[in-house]
Design an enzyme around this catalytic site. Structure first.
Site, PDB file in Angstrom:
ATOM      1  N   LEU A 132       0.731  -1.430  -0.055  1.00 58.94           N
ATOM      2  CA  LEU A 132       0.113  -0.073  -0.054  1.00 58.94           C
ATOM      3  C   LEU A 132       0.785   1.373  -0.174  1.00 58.94           C
ATOM      4  O   LEU A 132       1.732   1.343   0.731  1.00 58.94           O
ATOM      5  CB  LEU A 132      -1.016  -0.221   1.173  1.00 58.94           C
ATOM      6  CG  LEU A 132      -1.934   1.122   1.114  1.00 58.94           C
ATOM      7  CD1 LEU A 132      -2.823   0.720   0.116  1.00 58.94           C
ATOM      8  CD2 LEU A 132      -2.643   1.387   2.578  1.00 58.94           C
ATOM      9  N   HIS A 157      -7.846  -4.727  -0.960  1.00 61.84           N
ATOM     10  CA  HIS A 157      -7.316  -4.009   0.264  1.00 61.84           C
ATOM     11  C   HIS A 157      -8.084  -4.251   1.471  1.00 61.84           C
ATOM     12  O   HIS A 157      -7.824  -4.471   2.559  1.00 61.84           O
ATOM     13  CB  HIS A 157      -7.243  -2.406   0.095  1.00 61.84           C
ATOM     14  CG  HIS A 157      -6.926  -1.732   0.989  1.00 61.84           C
ATOM     15  ND1 HIS A 157      -5.588  -1.711   1.581  1.00 61.84           N
ATOM     16  CD2 HIS A 157      -7.450  -0.412   1.921  1.00 61.84           C
ATOM     17  CE1 HIS A 157      -5.551  -0.982   2.858  1.00 61.84           C
ATOM     18  NE2 HIS A 157      -6.530  -0.065   2.656  1.00 61.84           N
TER      19      HIS A 157
HETATM   20  C1  LIG Z   1      -1.749  -1.764   4.526  1.00 60.52           C
HETATM   21  C2  LIG Z   1      -2.785  -1.389   5.121  1.00 60.52           C
HETATM   22  C3  LIG Z   1      -2.999   0.048   5.627  1.00 60.52           C
HETATM   23  C4  LIG Z   1      -4.089   0.454   6.337  1.00 60.52           C
HETATM   24  N1  LIG Z   1      -4.391   1.543   6.848  1.00 60.52           N
HETATM   25  C5  LIG Z   1      -5.502   1.978   7.292  1.00 60.52           C
HETATM   26  C6  LIG Z   1      -5.722   3.617   7.798  1.00 60.52           C
HETATM   27  O1  LIG Z   1      -4.740   4.324   7.512  1.00 60.52           O
HETATM   28  N2  LIG Z   1      -6.910   3.790   8.290  1.00 60.52           N
HETATM   29  C7  LIG Z   1      -7.781   2.796   8.482  1.00 60.52           C
HETATM   30  O2  LIG Z   1      -8.815   3.245   9.159  1.00 60.52           O
HETATM   31  N3  LIG Z   1      -7.640   1.477   8.221  1.00 60.52           N
HETATM   32  C8  LIG Z   1      -6.521   1.233   7.260  1.00 60.52           C
HETATM   33  N4  LIG Z   1      -6.290  -0.080   7.152  1.00 60.52           N
HETATM   34  C9  LIG Z   1      -7.525  -1.111   7.319  1.00 60.52           C
HETATM   35  C10 LIG Z   1      -7.192  -1.425   8.820  1.00 60.52           C
HETATM   36  O3  LIG Z   1      -6.075  -1.327   9.085  1.00 60.52           O
HETATM   37  C11 LIG Z   1      -7.795  -2.851   9.111  1.00 60.52           C
HETATM   38  O4  LIG Z   1      -9.098  -2.806   8.659  1.00 60.52           O
HETATM   39  C12 LIG Z   1      -7.957  -2.995  10.781  1.00 60.52           C
HETATM   40  O5  LIG Z   1      -6.469  -2.533  11.279  1.00 60.52           O
HETATM   41  C13 LIG Z   1      -8.222  -4.483  11.133  1.00 60.52           C
HETATM   42  O6  LIG Z   1      -7.956  -4.789  12.236  1.00 60.52           O
HETATM   43  P1  LIG Z   1      -8.656  -6.209  13.137  1.00 60.52           P
HETATM   44  O7  LIG Z   1      -8.563  -5.950  14.468  1.00 60.52           O
HETATM   45  O8  LIG Z   1     -10.037  -6.282  12.603  1.00 60.52           O
HETATM   46  O9  LIG Z   1      -7.637  -7.170  12.443  1.00 60.52           O
HETATM   47  P2  LIG Z   1      -6.069  -7.405  12.498  1.00 60.52           P
HETATM   48  O10 LIG Z   1      -5.254  -6.256  12.781  1.00 60.52           O
HETATM   49  O11 LIG Z   1      -5.690  -8.020  10.803  1.00 60.52           O
HETATM   50  O12 LIG Z   1      -5.789  -8.766  13.281  1.00 60.52           O
HETATM   51  C14 LIG Z   1      -6.277 -10.052  13.187  1.00 60.52           C
HETATM   52  C15 LIG Z   1      -5.858 -10.867  14.450  1.00 60.52           C
HETATM   53  O13 LIG Z   1      -6.377 -12.101  14.067  1.00 60.52           O
HETATM   54  C16 LIG Z   1      -5.480 -12.982  14.347  1.00 60.52           C
HETATM   55  N5  LIG Z   1      -5.815 -14.307  13.780  1.00 60.52           N
HETATM   56  C17 LIG Z   1      -6.493 -14.415  12.345  1.00 60.52           C
HETATM   57  N6  LIG Z   1      -7.049 -15.839  12.311  1.00 60.52           N
HETATM   58  C18 LIG Z   1      -6.530 -16.373  13.469  1.00 60.52           C
HETATM   59  C19 LIG Z   1      -6.585 -17.563  13.872  1.00 60.52           C
HETATM   60  N7  LIG Z   1      -7.153 -18.657  13.057  1.00 60.52           N
HETATM   61  N8  LIG Z   1      -6.196 -18.307  15.088  1.00 60.52           N
HETATM   62  C20 LIG Z   1      -5.639 -17.006  15.887  1.00 60.52           C
HETATM   63  N9  LIG Z   1      -5.464 -16.008  15.643  1.00 60.52           N
HETATM   64  C21 LIG Z   1      -6.115 -15.609  14.453  1.00 60.52           C
HETATM   65  C22 LIG Z   1      -4.042 -12.536  13.849  1.00 60.52           C
HETATM   66  O14 LIG Z   1      -3.105 -13.120  14.649  1.00 60.52           O
HETATM   67  C23 LIG Z   1      -4.377 -10.954  14.321  1.00 60.52           C
HETATM   68  O15 LIG Z   1      -4.048 -10.910  15.828  1.00 60.52           O
HETATM   69  C24 LIG Z   1      -5.364  -0.584   6.450  1.00 60.52           C
HETATM   70  C25 LIG Z   1      -5.206  -1.861   5.907  1.00 60.52           C
HETATM   71  C26 LIG Z   1      -3.937  -2.254   5.402  1.00 60.52           C
HETATM   72  C27 LIG Z   1      -4.017  -3.746   4.972  1.00 60.52           C
END
Ligand SMILES: Cc1cc2nc3c(=O)[nH]c(=O)nc-3n(C[C@H](O)[C@H](O)[C@H](O)COP(=O)(O)OP(=O)(O)OC[C@H]3O[C@@H](n4cnc5c(N)ncnc54)[C@H](O)[C@@H]3O)c2cc1C
Length: 587
Positions: free
Chosen positions: A252, A353
């Site tokens: 990204l 994304h």
């Molecule tokens: C490169 C990039 C840049 C971004 N920039 C922005 C931004 O500037 N602003 C914004 O608002 N959003 C941004 N986003 C989107 C945002 O970062 C994500 O949507 C958000 O951080 C997701 O958070 P989450 O807690 O849902 O999951 P994640 O942070 O993806 O965490 C998932 C967790 O689940 C665990 N997990 C998954 N499967 C299993 C399993 N089977 N067993 C045990 N553990 C498991 C993983 O280990 C991890 O700890 C960006 C995304 C990307 C990819």
């Protein structure tokens, strides 16, 4: 010998921002919380978020949460649920300040307040001038946020199971979710974690596409688990393609670059967004900018020998600003594209994304499984938050900066509700051996060696089908072929074999388990996309180019059993303000 068991009040699966914000809420209520993560918590994909988190603080330009709500409803192409959107935008300023007090080192204005940058789809006064609503910590906002939440959880004595892989949910006879079967990745030993409430916070699933900005770990495990437990996945056809991934790699380049004044040009040096979004230009909504780039490439105005990318120009901003506000992006561009953006433009193309769809929940993070003819019912003991959930605040297209907000707002709300649920349901329900045996079959399914298709090969086939048949532009014919191809691959999963080495490492088993989950998500995405005969947000159907509010102002629900689709209406009524009725979406 039986499988080892541990008992907790709450099980949180996933240690990204969503999981950690929920866990913190629970631990602060003195509940006994287990957080399971397949990678060390601070390696979760949240760490990669660059641009920032949205809140109508009004520090840089005038703002208020009601304008933020309008922009989010419009950005969602009217598919977002307006009660959830109102809630999110209204609490955003308070929760961002709370993060600041937890220790997130936000970038500052000269007057000491949190700096705010302009992001796509943001406006003042319901569609007026550009707003500046995104709060960054330079271009490493997710990193700052995740480390802060991890430290706060350490302080609150959350119990971490690092590098444990959750295989499947455990449900009892009455449908209560009573914990999960997990695997210690290092030793390969299974473990049953019993809990009164379980939260799925496993993040996104964009690894179903070959070119993606997502980490290798974003394999949609939580969605796979929910589908196998008989629960639906909502709005899976809506996948966000970010306009600016590094060409050929997909990593990204944040929208923050355009927010700081960067802009896109084609091979003729033309600033082509002037033709597609005359007012918002490069800061139009992401679906709009990605489609514009795709059209430029298709019509032969792409750059490079293959005409497969456009250029993101930033050098005019000056090296000082680039180094101060966008240091990580400069590093990525130098590393992957081999160019220094202080001097030459960055080659970029759209990259998969963000998953707008996911496990359907209500405002409290409770997973809801709508019965065909009855009211929506909460699945007792089960919650979901973050990118794996669909609450739905992003509808058909997410605005930049709204996802970090989503995980904080609904991670916290889920934590609050889980604590309340436990006050009313204070005892762990028994976990029957049969439920554990069933979940164990999900693991032993992959203990197959010998001749067959390798995991890597099957991944390659699946991700190519998704890229070729379910990308930025979709047609009836291409999607029908995609459905056929992906269902064939799903059947061929039976032929997938782990390598025949005398000793198979646990990581190979993990990759196989992830492949199983990716396939669940890919099938759900392909089938949901083929069913929606309109264009809305990120779903661009060439044969049905218009939005069809009469027939399609509704959410898609995919169920694994029989590959069936169901639908439910969009919640158009906000909590306390007037609704924003659908109108034409122009930027
Ligand atoms: C490169 C990039 C840049 C971004 N920039 C922005 C931004 O500037 N602003 C914004 O608002 N959003 C941004 N986003 C989107 C945002 O970062 C994500 O949507 C958000 O951080 C997701 O958070 P989450 O807690 O849902 O999951 P994640 O942070 O993806 O965490 C998932 C967790 O689940 C665990 N997990 C998954 N499967 C299993 C399993 N089977 N067993 C045990 N553990 C498991 C993983 O280990 C991890 O700890 C960006 C995304 C990307 C990819």
């Amino acid at each position: 010998m039986g499988i080892a068991r541990r008992r907790f009040d709450c099980l949180v699966i996933g240690a990204g921002g969503g999981g950690l914000r929920a866990a913190l809420q629970l631990a602060q209520e003195d509940l006994h919380v287990a957080v399971v993560s397949k990678v060390f918590p601070t390696r979760s994909h949240t760490v990669a978020a660059q641009g920032g988190i949205n809140a109508a603080l009004g520090n840089a330009l005038p703002d208020n949460w009601h304008w933020h709500m309008y922009d989010t409803v419009k950005g969602s192409d009217y598919l977002g649920d307006q009660d959830a959107i109102e809630y999110m935008c209204r609490v955003a300023p308070r929760l961002v300040i709370e993060l600041e007090h937890y220790g997130v080192p936000f970038t500052r204005l000269d007057n000491g307040r949190i700096y705010q940058r302009a992001f796509g789809g943001q406006s003042q006064n319901f569609g007026g001038d550009q707003a500046a609503r995104t709060c960054p910590a330079a271009d490493r906002t997710g990193h700052a946020l995740l480390h802060t939440l991890y430290q706060q959880n350490m302080r609150a004595q959350t119990h971490f199971f690092d590098e444990y892989f959750a295989i499947d949910l455990l449900r009892d006879e009455e449908g209560f979710v009573v914990g999960a079967l997990v695997l210690d990745i290092e030793s390969g030993e299974p473990l049953v974690i019993e809990a009164k409430t379980t939260l799925l916070a496993t993040g996104g699933a964009c690894r179903i596409f070959r070119t993606s900005s997502n980490a290798m770990i974003n394999t949609g495990d939580g969605i796979g688990m929910a589908l196998r437990a008989g629960l639906p996945a909502q709005d899976m056809e809506f996948v966000q393609f970010h306009p600016t991934g590094i060409a050929g790699y997909g990593m990204l380049i944040s929208e923050g670059v355009r927010g700081e004044g960067g802009y896109l040009v084609n091979k003729d040096g033309e600033r082509f967004m002037e033709r597609y979004a005359p007012k918002a230009l490069d800061l139009a909504s992401r679906d709009v900018v990605s489609r514009s780039i795709a059209i430029e490439l298709r019509e032969g105005r792409g750059c490079g020998p293959d005409g497969d990318h456009v250029l993101l120009k930033v050098d005019h901003l000056g090296a000082d600003l680039i180094k101060k506000r966008l240091p990580g992006i400069r590093e990525s561009a130098m590393h992957f594209a081999g160019t220094d953006p202080c001097e030459v433009p960055i080659p970029v193309a759209p990259t998969a994304h963000y998953s707008m769809g996911g496990i359907p929940t209500n405002l409290h993070g409770q997973v809801v499984a709508p019965e065909r003819h009855g009211p929506e019912e909460a699945v007792p003991g089960l919650y979901a938050a973050g990118e794996c959930a669909c609450v739905s605040v992003h509808g058909a297209n997410r605005l930049g900066g709204n996802s970090l907000l989503d995980i904080i707002v609904f991670g916290r709300a889920a934590g609050e509700h889980m604590a309340e649920y436990i006050r009313e349901n204070p005892y762990n329900r028994p976990v029957a051996d049969e439920a554990v045996d069933r979940a164990m079959q999900g693991l032993s399914r992959w203990d197959r060696k010998g001749d067959g298709i390798s995991v890597a090969d099957m991944y390659d086939r699946m991700s190519r089908v998704m890229e070729q048949n379910c990308s930025v532009f979709r047609t009836e014919e291409v999607m029908a072929e995609g459905v056929k191809r992906i269902l064939e691959l799903e059947e061929q999963l039976e032929d997938v074999r782990l390598s025949d080495h005398s000793r198979t490492f646990n990581t190979a088993r993990i990759e196989a388990l992830e492949l199983g989950n990716l396939m669940e998500v890919a099938v759900a995405t392909m089938l949901s996309a083929a069913a929606r005969t309109e264009s809305r947000g990120a779903h661009s159907h060439v044969d049905y180019p218009d939005r069809d509010d009469k027939n399609w102002l509704k959410h898609t629900l995919y169920l694994k059993d029989g590959h069936v689709l169901d639908y439910k209406p969009v919640r158009m009524r906000p909590l306390s303000v007037e609704a924003f009725p659908p109108k034409e979406r122009v930027y």
